[in-house]
Design a protein around this motif. Structure first.
Motif, mmCIF file in Angstrom:
data_model
loop_
_atom_site.group_PDB
_atom_site.id
_atom_site.type_symbol
_atom_site.label_atom_id
_atom_site.label_comp_id
_atom_site.label_asym_id
_atom_site.label_seq_id
_atom_site.Cartn_x
_atom_site.Cartn_y
_atom_site.Cartn_z
ATOM 1 N N MET A 89 39.998 39.452 40.157
ATOM 2 C CA MET A 89 40.607 38.673 39.099
ATOM 3 C C MET A 89 41.319 39.561 38.069
ATOM 4 O O MET A 89 41.894 39.062 37.109
ATOM 5 N N PRO A 264 37.304 25.130 33.333
ATOM 6 C CA PRO A 264 37.661 25.513 34.714
ATOM 7 C C PRO A 264 39.033 24.984 35.139
ATOM 8 O O PRO A 264 39.708 25.606 35.950
ATOM 9 N N TYR A 276 37.019 36.847 30.570
ATOM 10 C CA TYR A 276 36.478 37.261 31.863
ATOM 11 C C TYR A 276 35.345 38.265 31.659
ATOM 12 O O TYR A 276 34.288 38.150 32.271
ATOM 13 N N ILE A 280 31.448 37.991 32.792
ATOM 14 C CA ILE A 280 30.802 38.984 33.660
ATOM 15 C C ILE A 280 29.628 39.634 32.927
ATOM 16 O O ILE A 280 28.644 40.044 33.524
ATOM 17 N N GLU A 283 25.467 38.151 32.279
ATOM 18 C CA GLU A 283 24.279 38.518 33.040
ATOM 19 C C GLU A 283 23.327 39.396 32.239
ATOM 20 O O GLU A 283 22.310 39.824 32.740
ATOM 21 N N GLN B 223 30.051 20.085 29.076
ATOM 22 C CA GLN B 223 30.689 20.834 30.160
ATOM 23 C C GLN B 223 29.685 21.527 31.076
ATOM 24 O O GLN B 223 29.920 21.667 32.260
ATOM 25 N N TRP B 277 36.441 17.691 32.427
ATOM 26 C CA TRP B 277 36.242 19.146 32.348
ATOM 27 C C TRP B 277 36.319 19.673 30.923
ATOM 28 O O TRP B 277 36.065 20.836 30.702
ATOM 29 N N ARG B 486 25.396 41.749 41.328
ATOM 30 C CA ARG B 486 25.534 40.298 41.342
ATOM 31 C C ARG B 486 26.670 39.861 40.410
ATOM 32 O O ARG B 486 27.513 39.045 40.781
ATOM 33 N N ALA B 487 26.696 40.432 39.200
ATOM 34 C CA ALA B 487 27.735 40.035 38.232
ATOM 35 C C ALA B 487 29.116 40.399 38.764
ATOM 36 O O ALA B 487 30.038 39.591 38.711
ATOM 37 N N ASN B 488 29.248 41.610 39.311
ATOM 38 C CA ASN B 488 30.564 42.045 39.789
ATOM 39 C C ASN B 488 31.034 41.237 40.989
ATOM 40 O O ASN B 488 32.216 41.020 41.169
ATOM 41 N N THR B 491 31.027 36.878 39.689
ATOM 42 C CA THR B 491 31.907 36.366 38.621
ATOM 43 C C THR B 491 33.287 35.965 39.148
ATOM 44 O O THR B 491 33.734 34.855 38.884
ATOM 45 N N PRO B 492 33.964 36.840 39.924
ATOM 46 C CA PRO B 492 35.263 36.379 40.450
ATOM 47 C C PRO B 492 35.119 35.179 41.376
ATOM 48 O O PRO B 492 35.930 34.254 41.320
ATOM 49 N N THR B 495 34.506 32.064 39.372
ATOM 50 C CA THR B 495 35.735 31.668 38.683
ATOM 51 C C THR B 495 36.647 30.912 39.646
ATOM 52 O O THR B 495 37.130 29.820 39.333
ATOM 53 N N TYR B 496 36.825 31.486 40.832
ATOM 54 C CA TYR B 496 37.708 30.873 41.818
ATOM 55 C C TYR B 496 37.159 29.515 42.276
ATOM 56 O O TYR B 496 37.898 28.539 42.376
ATOM 57 N N LYS B 498 35.127 27.452 40.708
ATOM 58 C CA LYS B 498 35.179 26.430 39.660
ATOM 59 C C LYS B 498 36.580 25.868 39.495
ATOM 60 O O LYS B 498 36.747 24.663 39.323
ATOM 61 N N GLU B 499 37.583 26.755 39.515
ATOM 62 C CA GLU B 499 38.930 26.216 39.325
ATOM 63 C C GLU B 499 39.416 25.495 40.572
ATOM 64 O O GLU B 499 40.163 24.518 40.474
ATOM 65 N N VAL B 502 38.096 21.885 40.633
ATOM 66 C CA VAL B 502 38.922 20.978 39.829
ATOM 67 C C VAL B 502 40.142 20.540 40.641
ATOM 68 O O VAL B 502 40.504 19.363 40.655
ATOM 69 N N LYS B 503 40.739 21.511 41.348
ATOM 70 C CA LYS B 503 41.950 21.194 42.119
ATOM 71 C C LYS B 503 41.637 20.253 43.277
ATOM 72 O O LYS B 503 42.431 19.361 43.572
ATOM 73 N N LYS B 506 41.215 16.842 41.748
ATOM 74 C CA LYS B 506 42.477 16.264 41.291
ATOM 75 C C LYS B 506 43.452 16.031 42.438
ATOM 76 O O LYS B 506 44.521 15.458 42.229
ATOM 77 N N MET B 524 37.179 37.167 48.163
ATOM 78 C CA MET B 524 36.943 37.482 46.744
ATOM 79 C C MET B 524 35.784 38.453 46.578
ATOM 80 O O MET B 524 35.737 39.230 45.639
#
Lengths: 321, 540
Positions: A89, A264, A276, A280, A283, B223, B277, B486-488, B491-492, B495-496, B498-499, B502-503, B506, B524
């Motif tokens: 990202m 989102p 972002y 991250i 955590e 939310q 949302w 885990r975070a690294n 997280t991406p 993010t992907y 969740k968005e 929505v798509k 919709k 990812m």
């Protein structure tokens, strides 16, 4: 007391007749000692609160451990920088940050100048004061409330959709549509800051010599020409300085406001570096990672300021240094 | 000469004020030494500095706090002087994080987050309580009752750094504080069936849309709830969760796709609020009371009382168990509570390694876990806040029937008010006091709605099948490196996902591209290795 000092300096002069420069410095230092003494507190404050903490930026390169302290923690080099740059990202957040910053600058920066010039043209003082007061107000409202109001305006039965409805448009929930995010962010930013931003420019405008306007009138200049040739040059130095400073803020998007505004549905355009890194770091206190990204942004911002300053020095007479 | 002297004095004054401004620490030092001197008068007095959260009400001087102070002094047999610093809950994490990072902490403080407790504990900031196990008989019962406690609470060296957030449920009910909610008056007026399944929810929404074309029948209250109401029906979740056998990633499951398809159906027929949302309680409340929203798939149960309290709006909302998807059986309830004793590792009280009298402090904190103290803090004082009938404790009817029941509890300093919490918080929560300290609300089940306590209702009508496996997941702990991984990785991906969700809802992404979506998730990041990390921990 004064005699003593004289004796002391006299002694020095005798002792080191060769180092003329050194001598002069001490002399001038001593004669202005009270001025230096008065500078001292300010100097100390900057040193203690702005420079000493900079040492903490070291944690961006370390596996920080409270017990070992900043200095004693293990060195990991550019690990956190790599982690950020290599995440899928990264490019998008950098792009979003840049675009948001540039839009804010391009649209947000000239807005108060235009308003100030317009206000300057108003002859009815009461009206001018009224406009000023009204436009100052949003500055004093907290961002949380501003975003709350924005959500209200942009909701399905809010102000924007009501107006759009008059023209037969289907209602849109603007706040969840990625294509409207930047407009809303920059627009509300202008709404928040435009009045407050005029203060400096109005002050600069008041410095313009009134006789210039009289002379121009005699020469038959109209208001537009007067604005272009007298008012605008009068605020130019202020404008340039403020511009250089705000270029430094391109990457420093108002992270709080984005956090409040995004969801989102709008990640695509709204997810900036700050948000972002916040997600991250959720955590659990990843100070090192945040410090690394923060440092990266600061360095780039500093380069922006340097470059703008250099350009400005080249093409105009005004610059920061 | 005079002039310079004056100037000199002025500058000196200036500097000294500046310096004193800088050194705020020096001021507190002197006051500290003063209390120290006082302390020497009572040689045995236990002096303590405590940093804990503040929840809006100050317990100082309330009858329960006074009783608490008396009790601990009796128990320890010495005078106890506590210097309380209470930081508002909203800024607690942030403020204390700074204290922890600087290493400058009081004798006792509440630390939020197991990551922080372990991280700073391992760095030597806190007392290792595993050395004092025999000195804390009360707390030990809570530890022993916590499943998988070694992995969940301790680090690899079996060190224990905190008195964790305890809870005790003397009965065997396992309720939840989340439920579905419906505008009962509207449902009854138009003779619409209150949904028990997702299909019925769709039908009801459709009928409501025809009756009220301006409305979007299905809405969102907060939310953070996201799609949980629907995911619960499909027995999946939006992130990594324990499915009863192993840890899996919800968005890769067919059940998750089906949930999105259902939401997409609602959205395309304009039954789902487009602000799903972005809405939070502020927006939701006005929609709930103005006939814009009629259905919440999932809601914090307490909000219904708020909606109904609005006399002007004249609406009647009722809670119900979440709608089922017959394909998967009974819908899961969110966050169902456990019976018996236990602790949660979300936060805990730590003792500074620099403290003197560690043993006394351990004894004091341990005492807070005794049944006697738990009852005092959670129920208050018999005759003043509660009564016992047939061996069952109940809050006094006079309090219960007052306009502001919780406010009255707060005035007495009863911890269950959640506002005014006496003692060194967190003190263990006694479940029955917690469950009964709220006014009854409308709860719909099996054709009729009646005023009920929503906790008890969710247990009674949900039954054991409604307990989500993730609420009984094996408790595991990660090292700092594992957490970073885990975070690294996640997280991406999150993010992907969740968005994209929505798509999908919709209709901007087609379900025929589901495989492509799964492929992008894999591109990812390697979520499978994160899952493996989870599952390996379980095997350990």
């Amino acid at each position: 007391m004064r005699n003593q000092t004289a004796a002391a300096t006299g002694k020095l002069q005798v002792k080191q007749p060769g180092s003329q420069r050194h001598n002069k410095f001490i002399q001038s230092f001593w004669s202005q000692k009270f001025l230096y003494l008065m500078v001292l507190p300010g100097f100390l404050i900057v040193l203690v609160f702005a420079y000493f903490p900079m040492y903490g930026v070291l944690i961006a390169f370390k596996d920080y451990n409270v017990a070992k302290g900043i200095w004693g923690s293990e060195w990991v080099g550019f690990k956190y920088f790599h982690e950020f740059i290599n995440n899928p990202m990264a490019m998008r957040t950098v792009k979003n940050t840049l675009i948001l910053g540039i839009y804010s600058l391009v649209f947000g920066f000239p807005a108060p100048i235009v308003l100030a010039l317009l206000l300057n043209e108003i002859r009815v003082l009461a009206f001018k004061k009224f406009v000023q007061t009204v436009s100052y107000f949003p500055h004093f409202i907290s961002t949380v409330i501003i975003v709350g109001m924005l959500k209200e305006f942009t909701s399905l039965d809010g102000m924007f959709n009501t107006i759009a409805g008059w023209f037969g448009k289907e209602p849109v929930n603007f706040i969840t549509e990625p294509q409207y995010f930047r407009t809303l962010f920059v627009g509300s930013g202008i709404w928040q800051g435009i009045g407050w931003g005029t203060i400096l420019y109005l002050a600069a405008l008041s410095n313009a010599d009134p006789t210039l306007y009289d002379v121009a009138s005699i020469d038959g200049a109209n208001r537009w020409q007067k604005m272009k040739h007298i008012s605008l040059p009068a605020i130019m130095p202020t404008t340039i300085i403020l511009f250089i400073l705000s270029v430094g803020g391109i990457l420093g998007t108002d992270f709080m406001k984005v956090m409040l505004m995004y969801n989102p549905g709008t990640y695509e355009t709204a997810d900036v570096i700050g948000t972002y890194v916040y997600r991250i770091g959720l955590e659990g206190g990843r100070f090192e990672y945040s410090a690394a990204v923060g440092l990266m942004l600061s360095v780039v911002s500093f380069l922006f300021v340097l470059a703008t300053n250099r350009l400005s020095r080249k093409f105009s007479e005004t610059s920061l240094w | 000469m005079k002039k310079t002297l004056l100037g000199m004095l002025m500058t000196l004054l200036l500097i000294s004020t500046m310096l004193s401004g800088c050194g705020s620490g020096s001021g507190s030092d002197t006051s500290e030494s003063k209390t120290g001197e006082n302390g020497t008068d009572h040689a045995k007095a236990l002096n303590l500095k405590v940093v804990i959260p503040h929840f809006g009400g100050d317990p100082t001087g309330t009858i329960v706090q006074q009783e608490y102070e008396k009790e601990i002094q009796n128990y320890l047999g010495t005078e106890v002087k506590i210097e309380w610093t209470r930081i508002p809950w909203g800024e607690y994490s942030e403020k204390t994080k700074v204290m922890l990072t600087s290493g400058d902490i009081p004798d006792v403080m509440l630390v939020r987050g197991q990551d922080n407790i372990i991280k700073f504990g391992e760095q030597g900031l806190f007392v290792d309580l595993s050395q004092y196990m025999d000195k804390m008989p009360n707390y030990k019962t809570y530890i022993d009752a916590t499943a998988n406690n070694e992995q969940y609470l301790m680090n690899e060296k079996k060190q224990l750094f905190a008195f964790y957030d305890g809870s005790t449920n003397p009965t065997d009910i396992t309720p939840s504080q989340y439920a579905a909610a419906y505008r009962l008056d509207v449902f009854q007026k138009h003779n619409i069936k209150v949904p028990t399944t997702l299909d019925e929810m769709y039908d009801a929404a459709k009928q409501l849309k025809t009756l009220y074309p301006d409305s979007y029948p299905v809405g969102q209250s907060e939310q953070y709830i996201e799609y949980e109401g629907i995911l619960n029906a499909n027995h999946t979740a939006g992130g990594i969760y324990w499915n009863g056998e192993k840890y899996v990633y919800g968005p890769t499951e067919e059940a998750y796709k089906e949930a999105l398809m259902f939401l997409n159906k609602l959205y395309t027929e304009k039954l789902l609020d487009p602000a799903f949302w972005s809405d939070n309680m502020d927006e939701a409340k006005s929609k709930a009371t103005s006939g814009k929203t009629f259905i919440y798939p999932l809601l914090w149960s307490g909000y219904v009382a708020d909606f109904n309290a609005n006399k002007q709006a004249g609406v009647t909302w009722a809670l119900a168990m979440g709608a089922d998807n017959p394909k998967y059986g009974k819908a899961w309830k969110s966050g169902s509570e456990q019976k018996g004793k236990g602790v949660g590792n979300g936060s805990g009280l730590v003792i500074s390694a620099k403290s003197e009298n560690v043993e006394q402090i351990v004894k004091l904190l341990d005492y807070q876990y005794s049944d006697k103290m738990v009852d005092l803090l959670m129920w208050g004082i018999e005759g003043k806040s509660y009564e016992v009938t047939d061996g069952k404790k109940e809050f006094l009817p006079a309090l219960k029937n007052s306009d502001d029941f919780v406010g009255e509890l707060a005035k007495l300093g009863v911890s269950v008010s959640m506002r005014t919490r006496p003692g060194i918080v967190f003190t263990p929560q006694e479940a029955i006091a917690k469950y009964t300290s709220i006014p009854d609300v409308m709860f719909y089940h099996d054709g009729k709605a009646q005023l009920e306590n929503y906790w008890f209702a969710s247990d009674k009508y949900g039954g054991k099948e409604s307990i989500a496996p993730m609420d009984r997941a094996p408790k595991i702990m990660f090292t700092k490196d594992e957490r970073d991984l885990r975070a690294n990785t996640m997280t991406p991906i999150d993010t992907y996902v969740k968005e994209s969700a929505v798509k999908f809802i919709k209709g901007e992404m087609s379900f025929s591209d589901w495989d492509k979506f799964q492929e992008t998730i894999r591109k990812m990041g390697d979520y499978e290795s994160v899952l493996k990390m989870y599952n390996d921990k379980v095997k350990q």
